[in-house]
Write an enzyme that holds these catalytic residues in place. Structure first.
Site, PDB file in Angstrom:
ATOM      1  N   CYS A 253       0.817  -1.227   0.000  1.00 50.50           N
ATOM      2  CA  CYS A 253       0.000   0.000   0.000  1.00 50.50           C
ATOM      3  C   CYS A 253       0.844   1.268   0.000  1.00 50.50           C
ATOM      4  O   CYS A 253       0.385   2.327  -0.416  1.00 50.50           O
ATOM      5  CB  CYS A 253      -0.931   0.017   1.208  1.00 50.50           C
ATOM      6  SG  CYS A 253      -1.991  -1.421   1.227  1.00 50.50           S
TER       7      CYS A 253
ATOM      8  N   HIS B  31      -3.780   7.123   1.205  1.00 50.02           N
ATOM      9  CA  HIS B  31      -4.019   5.799   0.627  1.00 50.02           C
ATOM     10  C   HIS B  31      -5.438   5.386   1.003  1.00 50.02           C
ATOM     11  O   HIS B  31      -5.848   5.517   2.160  1.00 50.02           O
ATOM     12  CB  HIS B  31      -2.994   4.806   1.167  1.00 50.02           C
ATOM     13  CG  HIS B  31      -3.408   3.377   0.965  1.00 50.02           C
ATOM     14  ND1 HIS B  31      -3.779   2.890  -0.266  1.00 50.02           N
ATOM     15  CD2 HIS B  31      -3.535   2.348   1.844  1.00 50.02           C
ATOM     16  CE1 HIS B  31      -4.109   1.609  -0.135  1.00 50.02           C
ATOM     17  NE2 HIS B  31      -3.971   1.258   1.132  1.00 50.02           N
TER      18      HIS B  31
ATOM     19  N   ASN C 139     -10.131  -0.574  -2.128  1.00 48.42           N
ATOM     20  CA  ASN C 139      -8.710  -0.364  -1.835  1.00 48.42           C
ATOM     21  C   ASN C 139      -7.895  -0.966  -2.986  1.00 48.42           C
ATOM     22  O   ASN C 139      -7.884  -2.174  -3.165  1.00 48.42           O
ATOM     23  CB  ASN C 139      -8.400  -1.051  -0.503  1.00 48.42           C
ATOM     24  CG  ASN C 139      -6.950  -0.945  -0.084  1.00 48.42           C
ATOM     25  OD1 ASN C 139      -6.077  -0.661  -0.896  1.00 48.42           O
ATOM     26  ND2 ASN C 139      -6.695  -1.196   1.186  1.00 48.42           N
TER      27      ASN C 139
HETATM   28  O1  UT7 Z   1      -4.565  -1.117   2.664  1.00 49.51           O
HETATM   29  C1  UT7 Z   1      -3.811  -1.857   3.573  1.00 49.51           C
HETATM   30  C2  UT7 Z   1      -4.139  -1.523   4.942  1.00 49.51           C
HETATM   31  N1  UT7 Z   1      -5.394  -2.110   5.299  1.00 49.51           N
HETATM   32  C3  UT7 Z   1      -6.147  -1.515   6.196  1.00 49.51           C
HETATM   33  O2  UT7 Z   1      -5.802  -0.452   6.658  1.00 49.51           O
HETATM   34  C4  UT7 Z   1      -7.405  -2.213   6.662  1.00 49.51           C
HETATM   35  C5  UT7 Z   1      -7.543  -2.032   8.130  1.00 49.51           C
HETATM   36  N2  UT7 Z   1      -8.640  -2.772   8.721  1.00 49.51           N
HETATM   37  C6  UT7 Z   1      -9.927  -2.559   8.400  1.00 49.51           C
HETATM   38  O3  UT7 Z   1     -10.216  -1.778   7.529  1.00 49.51           O
HETATM   39  C7  UT7 Z   1     -11.003  -3.272   9.191  1.00 49.51           C
HETATM   40  O4  UT7 Z   1     -10.404  -3.962  10.244  1.00 49.51           O
HETATM   41  C8  UT7 Z   1     -11.866  -4.241   8.342  1.00 49.51           C
HETATM   42  C9  UT7 Z   1     -12.755  -3.462   7.410  1.00 49.51           C
HETATM   43  C10 UT7 Z   1     -10.966  -5.176   7.560  1.00 49.51           C
HETATM   44  C11 UT7 Z   1     -12.750  -5.088   9.237  1.00 49.51           C
HETATM   45  O5  UT7 Z   1     -13.570  -4.245  10.019  1.00 49.51           O
HETATM   46  P1  UT7 Z   1     -13.674  -4.477  11.589  1.00 49.51           P
HETATM   47  O6  UT7 Z   1     -14.619  -3.468  12.080  1.00 49.51           O
HETATM   48  O7  UT7 Z   1     -12.292  -4.460  12.163  1.00 49.51           O
HETATM   49  O8  UT7 Z   1     -14.334  -5.891  11.694  1.00 49.51           O
HETATM   50  P2  UT7 Z   1     -13.773  -7.231  12.373  1.00 49.51           P
HETATM   51  O9  UT7 Z   1     -12.637  -7.791  11.595  1.00 49.51           O
HETATM   52  O10 UT7 Z   1     -13.544  -6.962  13.825  1.00 49.51           O
HETATM   53  O11 UT7 Z   1     -15.009  -8.187  12.243  1.00 49.51           O
HETATM   54  C12 UT7 Z   1     -16.249  -7.947  12.938  1.00 49.51           C
HETATM   55  C13 UT7 Z   1     -17.249  -9.026  12.572  1.00 49.51           C
HETATM   56  C14 UT7 Z   1     -16.700 -10.441  12.713  1.00 49.51           C
HETATM   57  O12 UT7 Z   1     -17.756 -11.257  13.159  1.00 49.51           O
HETATM   58  P3  UT7 Z   1     -17.887 -11.645  14.709  1.00 49.51           P
HETATM   59  O13 UT7 Z   1     -16.623 -12.361  15.053  1.00 49.51           O
HETATM   60  O14 UT7 Z   1     -18.041 -10.345  15.462  1.00 49.51           O
HETATM   61  O15 UT7 Z   1     -19.105 -12.511  14.731  1.00 49.51           O
HETATM   62  C15 UT7 Z   1     -16.329 -10.823  11.301  1.00 49.51           C
HETATM   63  O16 UT7 Z   1     -16.389 -12.223  11.088  1.00 49.51           O
HETATM   64  O17 UT7 Z   1     -17.600  -8.877  11.177  1.00 49.51           O
HETATM   65  C16 UT7 Z   1     -17.425 -10.134  10.518  1.00 49.51           C
HETATM   66  N3  UT7 Z   1     -17.046  -9.841   9.133  1.00 49.51           N
HETATM   67  C17 UT7 Z   1     -17.952  -9.631   8.173  1.00 49.51           C
HETATM   68  N4  UT7 Z   1     -19.296  -9.627   8.187  1.00 49.51           N
HETATM   69  C18 UT7 Z   1     -19.930  -9.351   7.025  1.00 49.51           C
HETATM   70  C19 UT7 Z   1     -15.805  -9.733   8.606  1.00 49.51           C
HETATM   71  N5  UT7 Z   1     -15.903  -9.435   7.302  1.00 49.51           N
HETATM   72  C20 UT7 Z   1     -17.209  -9.368   7.005  1.00 49.51           C
HETATM   73  C21 UT7 Z   1     -17.934  -9.095   5.829  1.00 49.51           C
HETATM   74  N6  UT7 Z   1     -19.289  -9.087   5.888  1.00 49.51           N
HETATM   75  N7  UT7 Z   1     -17.320  -8.809   4.654  1.00 49.51           N
END
Ligand code: UT7
Length: 335
Positions: A115, A262, A292
């Site tokens: 990135c 980014h 992204n």
């Molecule tokens: O470009 C490179 C750098 N990358 C970044 O900067 C990305 C940084 N991270 C993020 O943007 C976020 O962490 C994400 C968008 C990837 C994820 O968001 P989050 O709010 O951190 O969600 P999470 O990973 O804590 O997941 C929350 C819940 C989980 O379910 P449980 O365990 O609470 O039941 C996941 O399994 O959301 C679930 N989940 C989804 N649900 C529906 C994860 N992905 C999805 C999805 N749709 N696509």
């Protein structure tokens, strides 16, 4: 010593639009979840079997950038190609782009900084121009993520985020030291390498080994992201590296005419915007439309900001990125 300045930019996005609802037909996700957590509404995916690849998308973006710069390809002294998804395992996409541009011989180097790739490539170009070694350099970021994403529910934490595309910039020598790139600030921290990675296939895990294990859908075959850890580091590192650039150049946040982060997650951009007290007019985001696109995200966004007249001559522009490695960096320039 010279400065380097961007004199032309271009972008290319594959035509195929994939909405959140399209993804919800393939995996357990929803438009609401994706919009709320990432700000993304749609992204572009290469259609399998089409001519689009990182190098051909880069070619299309580069041609636009060259035309806007008023240069022919044979006037380029160097190509820097930032990507984490090159056409081939080797050689790099830089040499493929060189051939597509019809340049018989020039250095064509791939930059593998994910990135942060465009920031690293821009800074590398800047050093070659500053030293007087080269005059005109093409810096391009291009990614084909869609070809390698796990489009099942198992991969939803990663696959809803990433999109394909390319962006390009032409840098040239600038004798006025108050114009162009003023400073770049680059960092890496390898202890977090595996928090956002694609471990296999690799030299440590070749495809036959994965197939021999009778598990061709082994998770290591796909990108892995520890989203929360990446998010937490991103907001800290973005802030640090922007502050470092502001201090170095004696700028305040209110001096910034355009900040192009980014496009990792709209929530990260908004956090940084709030932290630095920037208005909506001072920040450019387009993650809503493209997702992204890793190394391509800053050049695509900067191209659009320029096309929309939001970046003008004399403007103070700040670019910043954070991503896999971890790597991060910022560039401050006067347009
Ligand atoms: O470009 C490179 C750098 N990358 C970044 O900067 C990305 C940084 N991270 C993020 O943007 C976020 O962490 C994400 C968008 C990837 C994820 O968001 P989050 O709010 O951190 O969600 P999470 O990973 O804590 O997941 C929350 C819940 C989980 O379910 P449980 O365990 O609470 O039941 C996941 O399994 O959301 C679930 N989940 C989804 N649900 C529906 C994860 N992905 C999805 C999805 N749709 N696509």
């Amino acid at each position: 010593m010279f400065n380097s300045r961007i004199i032309g930019m271009g972008k290319y996005l594959p035509e195929n639009v994939v909405t959140n609802d399209d993804l919800a037909k393939m995996m357990d996700t929803s438009n609401e979840w994706i919009v709320e957590r990432t700000g993304i509404h749609e992204r572009r995916h290469i259609v399998k079997g089409s001519d689009d690849s990182p190098s051909t998308m880069a070619l299309k973006a580069s041609k636009v950038a060259l035309e806007r710069a008023g240069l022919e390809a044979d006037q380029l002294d160097m190509i820097l190609f930032a990507t984490l998804s090159p056409d081939y395992y080797f050689p790099g996409s830089g040499v493929l782009l060189q051939e597509l541009l019809g340049i018989p011989a020039c250095p064509a180097m791939d930059i593998r900084m994910q990135c942060s790739g465009f920031i690293y490539a821009l800074s590398t170009a800047d050093q070659f121009i500053k030293s007087g070694m080269y005059k005109n350099i093409l810096v391009v970021g291009a990614e084909n993520h869609s070809g390698g994403l796990d489009m099942t529910t198992r991969g939803r934490g990663v696959s809803v985020i990433f999109g394909d595309g390319a962006g390009a910039a032409i840098l040239t020598r600038e004798e006025d030291h108050s114009k162009g790139i003023l400073s770049s600030h680059l960092y890496s921290e390898g202890k977090h390498a595996e928090e956002l990675s694609l471990i296999g296939p690799s030299t440590m895990r070749w495809v036959p080994e994965i197939i021999d294990a009778n598990d061709p859908l082994d998770e290591s075959y796909y990108p892995y992201m520890n989203g929360q850890v990446v998010f937490k580091h991103a907001v800290v590192r973005f802030s640090e590296v922007i502050n470092e650039g502001l201090t170095k150049n004696n700028w305040k946040a209110e001096d910034i005419d355009m900040f192009v982060p980014h496009q990792a997650n709209l929530r990260i951009s908004q956090f940084i915007q709030k932290k630095f007290g920037l208005s909506n007019d001072q920040v450019y985001n387009n993650i809503m439309r493209y997702g992204n696109t890793t190394a391509a995200s800053i050049p695509i966004a900067l191209t659009e900001a320029w096309e929309e007249g939001k970046v003008k001559e004399g403007d103070k522009v700040v670019l910043a990125a954070f991503g896999s490695g971890f790597t991060w960096g910022s560039t401050l320039m006067v347009w």
